[in-house]
Design a protein around this motif. Structure first.
Motif, PDB file in Angstrom:
ATOM      1  N   THR A 169       6.035 -27.705   3.282  1.00 32.23           N
ATOM      2  CA  THR A 169       4.729 -27.524   2.587  1.00 32.23           C
ATOM      3  C   THR A 169       5.448 -27.091   1.124  1.00 32.23           C
ATOM      4  O   THR A 169       5.712 -25.884   0.810  1.00 32.23           O
ATOM      5  N   PRO A 170       5.676 -27.917   0.349  1.00 35.34           N
ATOM      6  CA  PRO A 170       6.325 -27.605  -0.903  1.00 35.34           C
ATOM      7  C   PRO A 170       5.325 -27.066  -2.200  1.00 35.34           C
ATOM      8  O   PRO A 170       4.190 -27.303  -2.016  1.00 35.34           O
ATOM      9  N   LYS A 171       5.506 -25.891  -2.741  1.00 36.07           N
ATOM     10  CA  LYS A 171       4.676 -25.411  -3.773  1.00 36.07           C
ATOM     11  C   LYS A 171       5.093 -26.250  -5.068  1.00 36.07           C
ATOM     12  O   LYS A 171       5.953 -27.101  -4.942  1.00 36.07           O
ATOM     13  N   ALA A 172       4.191 -26.055  -6.020  1.00 34.42           N
ATOM     14  CA  ALA A 172       4.178 -26.895  -7.373  1.00 34.42           C
ATOM     15  C   ALA A 172       5.643 -26.850  -7.950  1.00 34.42           C
ATOM     16  O   ALA A 172       5.893 -27.766  -8.511  1.00 34.42           O
ATOM     17  N   GLY A 173       6.179 -25.728  -7.868  1.00 37.30           N
ATOM     18  CA  GLY A 173       7.505 -25.585  -8.675  1.00 37.30           C
ATOM     19  C   GLY A 173       8.559 -26.240  -8.003  1.00 37.30           C
ATOM     20  O   GLY A 173       9.865 -26.399  -8.478  1.00 37.30           O
ATOM     21  N   ASP A 174       8.411 -26.469  -6.788  1.00 36.68           N
ATOM     22  CA  ASP A 174       9.516 -27.239  -5.803  1.00 36.68           C
ATOM     23  C   ASP A 174       9.815 -28.708  -6.155  1.00 36.68           C
ATOM     24  O   ASP A 174      10.722 -29.023  -5.954  1.00 36.68           O
ATOM     25  N   LEU A 175       8.962 -29.285  -6.772  1.00 33.57           N
ATOM     26  CA  LEU A 175       9.121 -30.492  -7.324  1.00 33.57           C
ATOM     27  C   LEU A 175       9.873 -30.785  -8.625  1.00 33.57           C
ATOM     28  O   LEU A 175       9.123 -30.003  -9.569  1.00 33.57           O
ATOM     29  N   HIS A 176      10.729 -31.473  -8.819  1.00 35.83           N
ATOM     30  CA  HIS A 176      11.446 -31.633  -9.909  1.00 35.83           C
ATOM     31  C   HIS A 176      11.308 -33.134 -10.347  1.00 35.83           C
ATOM     32  O   HIS A 176      11.429 -33.928  -9.606  1.00 35.83           O
ATOM     33  N   TYR A 177      11.043 -33.476 -11.619  1.00 33.92           N
ATOM     34  CA  TYR A 177      10.941 -34.712 -12.110  1.00 33.92           C
ATOM     35  C   TYR A 177      12.391 -35.246 -12.557  1.00 33.92           C
ATOM     36  O   TYR A 177      12.850 -34.544 -13.642  1.00 33.92           O
ATOM     37  N   VAL A 178      12.717 -36.549 -12.202  1.00 32.46           N
ATOM     38  CA  VAL A 178      13.936 -37.053 -12.979  1.00 32.46           C
ATOM     39  C   VAL A 178      13.357 -38.164 -13.632  1.00 32.46           C
ATOM     40  O   VAL A 178      12.845 -39.176 -13.239  1.00 32.46           O
ATOM     41  N   GLY A 179      13.429 -38.004 -14.916  1.00 35.32           N
ATOM     42  CA  GLY A 179      12.843 -39.254 -15.904  1.00 35.32           C
ATOM     43  C   GLY A 179      11.577 -39.168 -15.705  1.00 35.32           C
ATOM     44  O   GLY A 179      10.771 -38.071 -15.485  1.00 35.32           O
ATOM     45  N   ASP A 207       9.955 -40.137 -11.233  1.00 42.10           N
ATOM     46  CA  ASP A 207      10.885 -40.081 -10.015  1.00 42.10           C
ATOM     47  C   ASP A 207      11.120 -38.659  -9.872  1.00 42.10           C
ATOM     48  O   ASP A 207      11.629 -37.695 -10.372  1.00 42.10           O
ATOM     49  N   ALA A 208      10.185 -38.070  -8.852  1.00 41.55           N
ATOM     50  CA  ALA A 208      10.514 -36.772  -8.272  1.00 41.55           C
ATOM     51  C   ALA A 208      11.517 -36.370  -7.225  1.00 41.55           C
ATOM     52  O   ALA A 208      11.634 -37.240  -6.505  1.00 41.55           O
ATOM     53  N   VAL A 209      12.155 -35.423  -7.319  1.00 48.57           N
ATOM     54  CA  VAL A 209      12.953 -35.012  -6.090  1.00 48.57           C
ATOM     55  C   VAL A 209      12.519 -33.495  -5.728  1.00 48.57           C
ATOM     56  O   VAL A 209      11.935 -32.982  -6.359  1.00 48.57           O
ATOM     57  N   ILE A 210      12.992 -33.232  -4.644  1.00 45.35           N
ATOM     58  CA  ILE A 210      12.462 -32.010  -3.888  1.00 45.35           C
ATOM     59  C   ILE A 210      13.972 -31.581  -3.400  1.00 45.35           C
ATOM     60  O   ILE A 210      14.777 -31.925  -2.918  1.00 45.35           O
ATOM     61  N   ARG A 211      13.865 -30.025  -3.455  1.00 49.29           N
ATOM     62  CA  ARG A 211      15.158 -29.375  -3.061  1.00 49.29           C
ATOM     63  C   ARG A 211      14.973 -29.038  -1.412  1.00 49.29           C
ATOM     64  O   ARG A 211      14.097 -28.513  -1.122  1.00 49.29           O
ATOM     65  N   PHE A 212      16.020 -29.785  -0.766  1.00 55.44           N
ATOM     66  CA  PHE A 212      15.880 -29.471   0.762  1.00 55.44           C
ATOM     67  C   PHE A 212      17.441 -29.035   1.030  1.00 55.44           C
ATOM     68  O   PHE A 212      18.275 -29.793   1.028  1.00 55.44           O
ATOM     69  N   VAL A 220      16.410 -34.086  -2.390  1.00 56.76           N
ATOM     70  CA  VAL A 220      16.213 -35.581  -1.919  1.00 56.76           C
ATOM     71  C   VAL A 220      15.083 -36.304  -2.686  1.00 56.76           C
ATOM     72  O   VAL A 220      14.280 -35.562  -3.332  1.00 56.76           O
ATOM     73  N   PRO A 221      15.110 -37.324  -2.588  1.00 53.87           N
ATOM     74  CA  PRO A 221      14.106 -38.160  -3.533  1.00 53.87           C
ATOM     75  C   PRO A 221      12.483 -38.142  -2.688  1.00 53.87           C
ATOM     76  O   PRO A 221      12.601 -38.061  -1.607  1.00 53.87           O
ATOM     77  N   VAL A 222      11.601 -38.211  -3.597  1.00 54.00           N
ATOM     78  CA  VAL A 222      10.212 -37.940  -3.030  1.00 54.00           C
ATOM     79  C   VAL A 222       9.677 -39.208  -3.044  1.00 54.00           C
ATOM     80  O   VAL A 222       9.603 -39.963  -4.115  1.00 54.00           O
ATOM     81  N   VAL A 223       9.046 -39.484  -1.825  1.00 52.78           N
ATOM     82  CA  VAL A 223       8.381 -40.920  -1.848  1.00 52.78           C
ATOM     83  C   VAL A 223       6.881 -40.494  -1.431  1.00 52.78           C
ATOM     84  O   VAL A 223       6.725 -40.032  -0.398  1.00 52.78           O
ATOM     85  N   ASP A 224       5.984 -40.794  -2.373  1.00 52.76           N
ATOM     86  CA  ASP A 224       4.453 -40.723  -2.174  1.00 52.76           C
ATOM     87  C   ASP A 224       4.058 -42.029  -1.315  1.00 52.76           C
ATOM     88  O   ASP A 224       3.949 -43.021  -1.614  1.00 52.76           O
ATOM     89  N   VAL A 225       3.643 -41.536   0.091  1.00 55.06           N
ATOM     90  CA  VAL A 225       3.502 -42.384   0.928  1.00 55.06           C
ATOM     91  C   VAL A 225       2.235 -43.325   0.544  1.00 55.06           C
ATOM     92  O   VAL A 225       2.066 -44.750   0.642  1.00 55.06           O
ATOM     93  N   GLY A 240      21.493 -42.988   6.903  1.00 57.93           N
ATOM     94  CA  GLY A 240      21.975 -41.685   6.619  1.00 57.93           C
ATOM     95  C   GLY A 240      21.122 -40.894   5.440  1.00 57.93           C
ATOM     96  O   GLY A 240      21.509 -39.923   5.478  1.00 57.93           O
ATOM     97  N   ALA A 241      20.683 -41.722   4.722  1.00 58.50           N
ATOM     98  CA  ALA A 241      20.263 -41.228   3.376  1.00 58.50           C
ATOM     99  C   ALA A 241      18.804 -40.464   3.882  1.00 58.50           C
ATOM    100  O   ALA A 241      18.111 -40.888   4.804  1.00 58.50           O
ATOM    101  N   ARG A 242      18.520 -39.530   3.009  1.00 64.05           N
ATOM    102  CA  ARG A 242      17.329 -38.561   3.150  1.00 64.05           C
ATOM    103  C   ARG A 242      16.304 -38.840   2.176  1.00 64.05           C
ATOM    104  O   ARG A 242      16.496 -38.983   1.019  1.00 64.05           O
ATOM    105  N   ALA A 243      15.057 -38.540   2.729  1.00 65.12           N
ATOM    106  CA  ALA A 243      14.073 -38.783   1.664  1.00 65.12           C
ATOM    107  C   ALA A 243      12.722 -37.986   1.951  1.00 65.12           C
ATOM    108  O   ALA A 243      12.655 -37.680   3.427  1.00 65.12           O
ATOM    109  N   ALA A 244      11.924 -37.509   1.303  1.00 68.11           N
ATOM    110  CA  ALA A 244      10.806 -36.784   1.394  1.00 68.11           C
ATOM    111  C   ALA A 244       9.812 -37.541   1.284  1.00 68.11           C
ATOM    112  O   ALA A 244       9.293 -38.023   0.214  1.00 68.11           O
ATOM    113  N   LEU A 245       8.887 -37.962   2.374  1.00 66.06           N
ATOM    114  CA  LEU A 245       7.641 -38.481   2.477  1.00 66.06           C
ATOM    115  C   LEU A 245       6.573 -37.507   2.139  1.00 66.06           C
ATOM    116  O   LEU A 245       6.429 -36.565   2.840  1.00 66.06           O
ATOM    117  N   MET A 246       5.983 -37.916   0.915  1.00 68.96           N
ATOM    118  CA  MET A 246       4.656 -36.768   0.695  1.00 68.96           C
ATOM    119  C   MET A 246       3.496 -37.316   1.442  1.00 68.96           C
ATOM    120  O   MET A 246       2.751 -38.451   1.078  1.00 68.96           O
TER     121      MET A 246
END
Lengths: 153, 716
Positions: free
Chosen positions: B594-604, B607-612, B617-622, B648-654
């Protein structure tokens, strides 16, 4: 499967309503009629595809016929009806407002679709006829599906 | 024609069983089993293959089987010792026999003629002793075949040439057993008729009165005159497959009157005696064809009974039926629907607020138990022991050991572990590949092993077991383990990891699963076939499985496969996204957080990424990617499910929430609609609604080439 229009023998049709208009299909292609249950939407599909429902364990796609014909449609309610039709080897649910009648049709009474109808309607309507002063359009359900298949990647 | 094809298919099916039996028994022999029954079973298996092959005119197969059978016959009779080198040769011969069967069936490669001929020579040397083998085997075979078995049986006729007057008198009295073995007199006569004109006389004088007639026994004798100047062997060949199941005499016509057929019983009293003669043994002992008419006046029913029970006990055939797979699948489908229906009913009853003690609730519980039992039983029909796959491995190990010059012992465990047929079928390839790897890369040469203080013979262990509703396959070797320095070096050299990457031992071990990784210094014929461990991993993942490795330098490595027991159900994580319930396959999920608001970082822009675990890893909003909603889950809300794709690529599904983990029945979308991007399949939840099973790979790929938000809504 719903061919043999030239056959002069009478056949049975099932008539249904969408908005103020009345349509009908060959009764032999309809497997069952059931009330509306909320469908699970599918991503990246045309808007006339309401989603899928569970039909005794099978996954049944629901086509909103009104939307397919380009008519105005409202959100379906429990009063709406799903006609489960067997089309080209698949089961498809056709969402309509209500099923109104079962008609004995003499093929000779069918007239070609007049030019006034819109493109969408003419694409699915094989002909029109009158029963007790009501105008009913004869639908060829097999024409509903090719568009679905054409989109298959 | 269709019937013929069916029979042919049945023959090959039986061949498979016979070959498996053959190999199993040979392995028993190799392990030191030295009872007559084992070698008899081996002989019977080869004999049956040969018999069937003869009926279909598969000459190459028959010829090879015949040479093998001849040697086995010698061993069976104890005329040759069944020592270790012989058994090894037999094992290799069994492999070639399997090749011949596959080639005859048309789905195997052509048989390696050189190998086959070499083995034939080897077998013949063993049969006839040194130097006794005919040089030209093909020719020798031609002459031998069909003649030799007869020679054993009727030595007195062995050197009789073609009939003097160009005609033969053949007296045939089948035993009831011949018909029981699905042979038919008329077919034999027709076959004889192909040799030349025949005239047939039927002797029915042996028919007992009706009240004494045993419908399963034969009382008729055929006397056939064949006008053809053919060799006796040719005549006898016609009866090749009924030998031992009939009394047969072949002699030049106009010769001395047949002394042969035991005088047909003149009254009903001899039936028991005849039966006794007929049942004398499953394989005819070398005895002169004119079976002496037993004089014993065994007349009473008790004697008949005794004669019948004296039959050597045939190996009890397990009571099985062959069923069309389609029928089983239909049953499984219907039962799946029953389970869903039952779950829905239970939910409705709970919703209606009935007391738990009410009759309906109690009945419903019983129904649930029954439904589960039915489902388990139905699934068990499709379940098969992994034995069918494990059985193929000893051969592979022998071959790879031979090619690499390593000494290998294969130990298998848990062969009886059952798993769905589809899973069994798709296990063979990854197991084959990993066994090859274990021998080729894992095990050291005998010299190196001795130097390391190990036994020169390496041990590869293949084991199957059930663990928490999944089947686990372990492939372990006692070789040198993974050379982490080298693996790391290769990964760096191939640009798979950065030179200064800090990796744990476990992570280094797992590098071998990366696409394009191959540790063999010299690409060998065995494992260097352009497919690496990444292919193995992908095929395991496509079955909903996982693969892992553990390795200890100098002590060996263990690969562990974990697979679902069936492909009809799936372990899934039920999640919610924008009012919709979705299922993510559990096998793809690494972790959820469960990420807190500050855990999400925006690239551009968006496109969000999350530290894992020290990586972004890129965030994919389902909901957004599936088009259920235009905006992503607000920062600080929702749950991130970290998944790993097949590459083998990782992603975070929101998603909005996780509802829990459960087993779901997989339903196809294609059967009534078509494939939908991002959706692997559908399932039906307890409330009766359809839930979509996410296709994680497609979802992640989709999000990468995400269209502008406006196009995201359901297309018009």
């Amino acid at each position: 499967m719903t061919e043999a229009l030239t056959n002069a023998a009478a056949r049975e049709l099932i008539a249904f309503r969408i908005g103020e208009q009345e349509f009908c299909v060959d009764i032999m292609s309809v497997r069952e009629i059931r009330g509306w249950t909320p469908a699970t939407p599918l991503p990246r599909t045309p808007s006339y595809l309401k989603g899928v429902i569970n039909l005794r364990g099978a996954v049944l796609p629901i086509v909103d016929l009104g939307a397919r014909f380009g008519l105005r449609t409202a959100e379906p309610t429990a009063r709406h009806v799903i006609m489960v039709a067997h089309i080209a080897g698949r089961l498809v649910g056709l969402l309509v407002d209500a099923v109104s009648d079962i008609i004995q049709l003499d093929e000779g009474a069918v007239q070609p679709t007049p030019d006034v109808a819109s493109e969408e309607v003419r694409a699915f309507v094989k002909g029109i006829f009158a029963v007790d002063g009501r105008l009913i359009s004869l639908i060829d359900p097999s024409l509903i599906l090719p568009a679905m298949e054409a989109e298959a990647a | 024609m269709d019937t013929m094809e069916e029979i042919r298919a049945t023959f090959f099916q039986e061949c498979e069983e016979l070959l498996a039996e053959l190999e199993a028994k040979l392995l028993l022999l190799e392990a030191g089993a030295d009872d007559g029954e084992t070698i008899n079973a081996v002989f019977r298996a080869v004999h049956s293959v040969k018999g069937g092959a003869g009926a279909f005119g598969l000459d190459a197969l028959v010829r090879f089987a015949h040479v093998l059978e001849t040697l086995l016959d010698e061993l069976r009779a104890g005329r040759k010792p069944c020592d270790e080198p012989t058994v090894r040769t037999l094992l290799r011969a069994a492999d070639v026999l399997a090749d011949h069967v596959a080639a005859a069936r048309g789905d195997g490669p052509e048989v390696d003629e050189g190998r086959s001929a070499a083995l034939v020579a080897e077998l013949e040397t063993l049969t006839h002793g040194e130097g006794g083998a005919p040089a030209d085997l093909a020719e020798a075979e031609e002459d031998d075949f069909g003649f030799q078995p007869v020679a054993l049986e009727i030595p007195s006729l062995e050197d009789a040439p073609a009939a003097a007057g160009g005609a033969w008198r053949i007296v045939l009295r089948p035993h009831g057993r011949m018909y029981a073995n699905a042979n038919e007199t008329a077919l034999l006569l027709r076959e004889l008729g192909r040799l030349g004109p025949i005239s047939v006389e039927l002797d029915d004088s042996g028919l007992p009165p009706l009240d004494a007639l045993d419908p399963a026994e034969n009382h008729l004798t055929w006397i056939i005159r064949l006008e053809a100047p053919v060799a006796e062997a040719a005549v006898r060949e016609v009866f090749d497959f009924v030998e031992g199941d009939c009394d047969l005499s072949v002699e030049p016509a106009d010769g001395p009157a047949a002394p042969l057929p035991p005088p047909p019983p003149t009254d009903d009293l001899d039936i028991a005696a005849l039966l006794a003669a007929a049942q004398a043994g499953p394989e005819p002992a070398p005895e002169p064809a004119p079976a002496p008419a037993p004089a014993a006046p065994a007349t009473d029913a008790a004697a008949t009974q005794a004669a019948l029970t004296a039959t050597p006990p045939a190996a009890a055939a397990p009571a099985t039926i062959r069923v069309d797979l389609e029928r089983v699948d239909r049953l499984i489908n219907v039962v799946g629907e029953l389970v869903i229906q039952q779950a829905m009913l239970a939910q409705r009853v709970t919703e209606s607020g009935l007391a738990r003690s009410s009759g309906i609730s109690v009945g419903l519980e019983d129904l649930e138990l029954l439904t589960r039992e039915i489902q388990d039983s139905v699934m068990a029909i499709r379940a098969q022991p992994v034995k069918s796959v494990f059985q193929r491995m000893p051969r592979l190990v022998r071959e790879v050991a031979e090619q690499t010059g390593k000494r290998v012992r294969l130990v298998t465990d848990g062969e009886a572990t059952e798993v769905d047929k589809t899973v069994v079928e798709r296990l063979a390839e990854p197991i084959t590949h990993m066994l090859r790897n274990a021998i080729d890369h894992g095990l050291e040469t005998p010299e190196a092993r001795i130097a390391a203080g190990k036994s020169p013979e390496g041990v590869v262990r293949l084991a199957a077991l059930h663990r928490s509703g999944r089947i686990v396959i372990e492939i372990s070797d006692d070789g040198c383990g993974i050379n982490r320095e080298r693996v790391r070096g290769i990964a760096v050299a191939k640009g798979l990891i950065a030179e200064d990457a800090a990796l744990t031992e476990d992570e280094i071990d797992n590098l071998i699963f990366l696409p394009g990784f191959s540790t063999a210094e010299t690409v060998s014929d065995i494992s260097g076939r352009g497919v690496g461990m990444d292919v193995v991993r992908r095929s395991i993942q496509s079955l909903g499985g996982r693969i892992s490795i553990s390795s200890t330098p100098g002590r060996g490595s263990t690969f562990t496969l974990s697979l679902p027991l069936t492909l009809a159900v799936l372990d899934g994580m039920v999640v919610g996204a924008a009012e919709q319930t979705l299922v993510a396959p559990l096998s793809t999920i690494v972790e959820s957080l469960t990420p807190k608001a500050g855990d999400l970082h925006y690239v551009g822009g968006r496109d969000a990424v999350i530290r894992f675990r020290e990586a972004f890893v890129p965030v994919v909003d389902v909901a957004q990617t599936m088009g259920f909603r235009d905006t992503p889950v607000p920062a600080g809300q929702g749950v991130a499910v970290v998944v790993e794709t097949e590459s083998g690529a990782r992603a975070a599904l929101m998603v909005d929430a996780i509802h829990g983990q459960r087993q779901v029945v997989i339903k196809s979308l294609e059967s009534n609609f078509r494939q939908v991007e991002g959706v692997a399949a559908a399932t039906i939840l307890g409330d009766g609604r359809v839930a979509l099973i996410l296709d994680v790979d497609a979802l992640v790929a989709n999000a990468r080439r995400r269209p502008a938000p406006a196009e995201l809504k359901l297309a018009s």
